[in-house]
Design an enzyme around this catalytic site. Structure first.
Site, PDB file in Angstrom:
ATOM      1  CB  CYS A  99      -0.957  -0.320   1.072  1.00 13.29           C
ATOM      2  SG  CYS A  99      -2.469   1.267   0.946  1.00 13.29           S
ATOM      3  CG  HIS A 209      -3.706  -3.613   2.102  1.00 13.41           C
ATOM      4  ND1 HIS A 209      -3.377  -2.807   3.303  1.00 13.41           N
ATOM      5  CD2 HIS A 209      -4.591  -3.050   1.665  1.00 13.41           C
ATOM      6  CE1 HIS A 209      -3.065  -2.090   3.457  1.00 13.41           C
ATOM      7  NE2 HIS A 209      -3.909  -1.695   2.774  1.00 13.41           N
ATOM      8  CD  GLU A 211      -2.231  -5.971   4.486  1.00 16.50           C
ATOM      9  OE1 GLU A 211      -2.500  -5.734   4.794  1.00 16.50           O
ATOM     10  OE2 GLU A 211      -1.885  -6.630   3.616  1.00 16.50           O
TER      11      GLU A 211
END
Length: 228
Positions: A99, A209, A211
């Site tokens: 990001c 992202h 994650e």
């Protein structure tokens, strides 16, 4: 979208292998706990720290980032993260940005008319997204670069989670030396095309992202770890 068994349980790929040491660099701007959990899920030995020696000696360094470009750069420099990233890359040691952690790898960012110098690992400018709805928040597909290792094994309709109002709209790095591999640049679109990911030697990055991207994001992190 259906994923293979390996994609559904990426951590299994690490079975029987020594876990790779990955440092999530903690400079005050990033979802470090989410990144820690996601990396541990796919089999990495993860530590959250800003300790210089630990960050330098890890197999991989992950640089997260949320918020404003200028604030992230200020926090990174205060934690000597700019020095850590530069020294690791000069020695060919892997770094991955996520990001705003990707955005600050470029030459400069412009937010609300304020220009801030980035790490300048890649030339280019981070600027506002021009779209009917901003921020770009939610799931979106990407167009991976040919031969991408980051997106290896991923179906074309895989979706990744984005949250951003700024992006890089033009890829400016030119490789004039035929002996050097050209960076692999992946694109996405929200109102206009923007850089969604880059693979450039030891330096990789994603605008989205991983994650927070479920099984697809876990597979991408697995692909990165397998290169360490």
């Amino acid at each position: 979208m259906e994923l293979s068994a390996a994609q559904q349980s990426p951590g299994r790929r690490s079975a029987g292998k020594a876990a790779k040491k990955v440092v999530v660099f903690d400079y005050g701007f990033g979802n470090v706990r989410s990144a820690e959990r996601a990396l541990a899920h796919v089999g990495a030995d993860v530590e959250i720290t800003r300790d210089y020696d630990t960050a330098m000696n890890a197999d991989g360094l992950l640089v997260p980032g949320v918020g404003a470009f200028a604030a992230c750069m200020r926090g990174l420099k205060e934690a000597r993260g700019d020095w850590v990233v530069g020294r690791r890359l000069s020695g060919g040691r892997p770094v991955m940005g996520i990001c705003v952690g990707m955005q600050i790898l470029f030459g400069r960012g412009i937010e609300h008319g304020v220009e801030t110098d980035g790490l300048d690992e890649w030339p280019g400018t981070v600027g506002p997204l021009k779209a009917e709805v901003v921020p770009h928040m939610g799931w979106n597909t990407v167009r991976p670069a040919e031969g991408s290792r980051l997106f290896a094994g991923m179906p074309a309709d895989a979706r990744y989670y984005f949250v951003h109002s700024y992006a890089v709209h033009d890829w400016e790095l030119e490789i004039g030396n035929a002996a050097l591999a050209a960076p692999k640049v992946t694109w996405s679109t929200h109102g206009e095309p923007f850089v969604a990911a880059v693979e450039n030697g030891p330096l990789w990055a994603t605008q989205f992202h991983p994650e927070k991207s479920g099984d697809a994001g876990a597979q991408l992190l697995t692909n990165w770890i397998e290169t360490l």
